[in-house]
Design a protein around this motif. Structure first.
Motif, PDB file in Angstrom:
ATOM      1  N   ILE A  80     -31.565 -14.155  -9.752  1.00 19.07           N
ATOM      2  CA  ILE A  80     -32.638 -13.693  -8.877  1.00 19.07           C
ATOM      3  C   ILE A  80     -32.092 -12.606  -7.966  1.00 19.07           C
ATOM      4  CG2 ILE A  80     -34.203 -14.320  -6.988  1.00 19.07           C
ATOM      5  CD1 ILE A  80     -34.463 -17.072  -8.224  1.00 19.07           C
ATOM      6  N   ALA A  81     -32.776 -11.464  -7.952  1.00 20.38           N
ATOM      7  CA  ALA A  81     -32.381 -10.369  -7.074  1.00 20.38           C
ATOM      8  C   ALA A  81     -32.929 -10.582  -5.667  1.00 20.38           C
ATOM      9  CB  ALA A  81     -32.865  -9.029  -7.633  1.00 20.38           C
ATOM     10  N   SER A  82     -34.178 -11.047  -5.558  1.00 24.36           N
ATOM     11  CA  SER A  82     -34.764 -11.265  -4.234  1.00 24.36           C
ATOM     12  C   SER A  82     -35.991 -12.167  -4.334  1.00 24.36           C
ATOM     13  CB  SER A  82     -35.157  -9.940  -3.584  1.00 24.36           C
ATOM     14  OG  SER A  82     -36.196  -9.318  -4.307  1.00 24.36           O
ATOM     15  N   ILE A  83     -36.310 -12.777  -3.199  1.00 26.31           N
ATOM     16  CA  ILE A  83     -37.532 -13.556  -3.042  1.00 26.31           C
ATOM     17  C   ILE A  83     -38.192 -13.081  -1.754  1.00 26.31           C
ATOM     18  CG2 ILE A  83     -38.560 -15.830  -2.692  1.00 26.31           C
ATOM     19  CD1 ILE A  83     -36.144 -17.062  -4.091  1.00 26.31           C
ATOM     20  N   ASP A  84     -39.476 -12.788  -1.839  1.00 26.47           N
ATOM     21  CA  ASP A  84     -40.223 -12.356  -0.659  1.00 26.47           C
ATOM     22  C   ASP A  84     -41.441 -13.260  -0.508  1.00 26.47           C
ATOM     23  OD1 ASP A  84     -41.272 -10.913   1.479  1.00 26.47           O
ATOM     24  OD2 ASP A  84     -42.208  -9.413   0.185  1.00 26.47           O
ATOM     25  N   VAL A  85     -41.567 -13.897   0.644  1.00 25.57           N
ATOM     26  CA  VAL A  85     -42.736 -14.713   0.955  1.00 25.57           C
ATOM     27  C   VAL A  85     -43.473 -14.027   2.097  1.00 25.57           C
ATOM     28  CG1 VAL A  85     -43.550 -16.924   1.832  1.00 25.57           C
ATOM     29  CG2 VAL A  85     -41.650 -16.852   0.211  1.00 25.57           C
ATOM     30  N   ASN A  86     -44.699 -13.612   1.821  1.00 28.20           N
ATOM     31  CA  ASN A  86     -45.479 -12.911   2.822  1.00 28.20           C
ATOM     32  C   ASN A  86     -46.932 -12.869   2.357  1.00 28.20           C
ATOM     33  OD1 ASN A  86     -46.196 -11.431   5.037  1.00 28.20           O
ATOM     34  ND2 ASN A  86     -45.316  -9.521   4.304  1.00 28.20           N
ATOM     35  N   PRO A  87     -47.808 -13.467   3.085  1.00 23.02           N
ATOM     36  CA  PRO A  87     -47.627 -14.080   4.397  1.00 23.02           C
ATOM     37  C   PRO A  87     -47.274 -15.568   4.306  1.00 23.02           C
ATOM     38  CG  PRO A  87     -49.960 -13.980   3.917  1.00 23.02           C
ATOM     39  CD  PRO A  87     -49.242 -13.327   2.751  1.00 23.02           C
ATOM     40  N   PHE A  88     -46.688 -16.030   5.372  1.00 24.86           N
ATOM     41  CA  PHE A  88     -46.473 -17.450   5.603  1.00 24.86           C
ATOM     42  C   PHE A  88     -47.351 -17.781   6.804  1.00 24.86           C
ATOM     43  CE2 PHE A  88     -44.508 -21.263   7.236  1.00 24.86           C
ATOM     44  CZ  PHE A  88     -44.112 -21.940   6.093  1.00 24.86           C
ATOM     45  N   LEU A  89     -48.431 -18.493   6.562  1.00 25.27           N
ATOM     46  CA  LEU A  89     -49.365 -18.823   7.634  1.00 25.27           C
ATOM     47  C   LEU A  89     -48.993 -20.165   8.244  1.00 25.27           C
ATOM     48  CD1 LEU A  89     -52.740 -17.738   5.984  1.00 25.27           C
ATOM     49  CD2 LEU A  89     -51.196 -16.398   7.437  1.00 25.27           C
ATOM     50  N   ILE A  90     -49.145 -20.257   9.560  1.00 20.42           N
ATOM     51  CA  ILE A  90     -48.710 -21.462  10.249  1.00 20.42           C
ATOM     52  C   ILE A  90     -49.631 -21.758  11.427  1.00 20.42           C
ATOM     53  CG2 ILE A  90     -47.083 -20.143  11.665  1.00 20.42           C
ATOM     54  CD1 ILE A  90     -45.177 -22.571  11.421  1.00 20.42           C
ATOM     55  N   ASN A  91     -49.855 -23.054  11.650  1.00 14.19           N
ATOM     56  CA  ASN A  91     -50.555 -23.489  12.852  1.00 14.19           C
ATOM     57  C   ASN A  91     -49.758 -24.652  13.445  1.00 14.19           C
ATOM     58  OD1 ASN A  91     -51.322 -25.889  11.487  1.00 14.19           O
ATOM     59  ND2 ASN A  91     -53.269 -25.010  10.841  1.00 14.19           N
ATOM     60  N   SER A  92     -50.365 -25.443  14.307  1.00 11.30           N
ATOM     61  CA  SER A  92     -49.621 -26.524  14.969  1.00 11.30           C
ATOM     62  C   SER A  92     -49.370 -27.725  14.060  1.00 11.30           C
ATOM     63  CB  SER A  92     -50.359 -26.971  16.226  1.00 11.30           C
ATOM     64  OG  SER A  92     -51.640 -27.471  15.886  1.00 11.30           O
ATOM     65  N   LYS A  93     -50.033 -27.782  12.910  1.00 12.77           N
ATOM     66  CA  LYS A  93     -49.912 -28.943  12.029  1.00 12.77           C
ATOM     67  C   LYS A  93     -49.274 -28.653  10.684  1.00 12.77           C
ATOM     68  CE  LYS A  93     -54.021 -30.976  14.010  1.00 12.77           C
ATOM     69  NZ  LYS A  93     -55.398 -31.367  13.795  1.00 12.77           N
ATOM     70  N   LEU A  94     -49.249 -27.388  10.279  1.00 11.11           N
ATOM     71  CA  LEU A  94     -48.874 -27.061   8.904  1.00 11.11           C
ATOM     72  C   LEU A  94     -48.456 -25.603   8.783  1.00 11.11           C
ATOM     73  CD1 LEU A  94     -49.087 -27.878   5.816  1.00 11.11           C
ATOM     74  CD2 LEU A  94     -51.434 -27.062   5.935  1.00 11.11           C
ATOM     75  N   GLY A  95     -47.564 -25.338   7.867  1.00 11.05           N
ATOM     76  CA  GLY A  95     -47.222 -23.970   7.489  1.00 11.05           C
ATOM     77  C   GLY A  95     -47.278 -23.871   5.979  1.00 11.05           C
ATOM     78  N   VAL A  96     -47.758 -22.754   5.472  1.00 12.31           N
ATOM     79  CA  VAL A  96     -47.894 -22.614   4.024  1.00 12.31           C
ATOM     80  C   VAL A  96     -47.615 -21.169   3.605  1.00 12.31           C
ATOM     81  CG1 VAL A  96     -50.397 -22.232   4.121  1.00 12.31           C
ATOM     82  CG2 VAL A  96     -49.377 -23.100   2.039  1.00 12.31           C
ATOM     83  N   ALA A  97     -46.868 -21.035   2.508  1.00 10.18           N
ATOM     84  CA  ALA A  97     -46.642 -19.722   1.908  1.00 10.18           C
ATOM     85  C   ALA A  97     -47.891 -19.362   1.121  1.00 10.18           C
ATOM     86  CB  ALA A  97     -45.419 -19.749   1.001  1.00 10.18           C
ATOM     87  N   VAL A  98     -48.512 -18.254   1.451  1.00  8.32           N
ATOM     88  CA  VAL A  98     -49.738 -17.834   0.785  1.00  8.32           C
ATOM     89  C   VAL A  98     -49.430 -16.989  -0.441  1.00  8.32           C
ATOM     90  CG1 VAL A  98     -51.886 -16.521   1.067  1.00  8.32           C
ATOM     91  CG2 VAL A  98     -51.030 -17.951   2.932  1.00  8.32           C
TER      92      VAL A  98
END
Length: 115
Positions: A80-98
């Protein structure tokens, strides 16, 4: 930017990245404490803890994502050359890679194309 080994880059994304230059680097793989230290070196980390009356965000989701992705990079070696996660949305209860993108290195991509 370092040229050897596997690295994790964490920071503010989206349209603010060029303006804020809010990023920090750490070698991969990361454990949970190292991920927390990486986060704490950024303005995004300040926002995660709660800022100007806003509630703290679910930092554990970010830590889990950083640890998991850094382990994936380390385990994959040079495939693997690279991994890009964007966006990563987050609130007070959960975060998720979109959305995410994994880029294989040229040799790994050629091998995968033969299957």
């Amino acid at each position: 930017m370092p040229k050897w080994g596997r690295w994790c880059l964490f920071g503010t994304g989206g349209v603010d990245i060029e303006l804020m230059k809010d990023v920090a680097l750490a070698g991969a793989p990361l454990d949970a404490d190292e991920a927390k230290q990486l986060i704490s070196r950024t303005k995004a980390g300040v926002k995660l803890r709660g800022y100007r009356g806003k509630p703290a965000l679910h930092e554990a989701s970010v830590v889990k994502a950083l640890v998991g992705l850094s382990n994936l990079m380390a385990d994959a070696g040079s495939r693997i050359a690279s991994i890009d996660v964007n966006p990563f949305l987050i609130n007070s209860k959960l975060g998720v890679a979109v959305d995410g993108l994994i880029v294989l290195n040229n040799e790994a991509a050629r091998k995968a194309a033969k299957h």
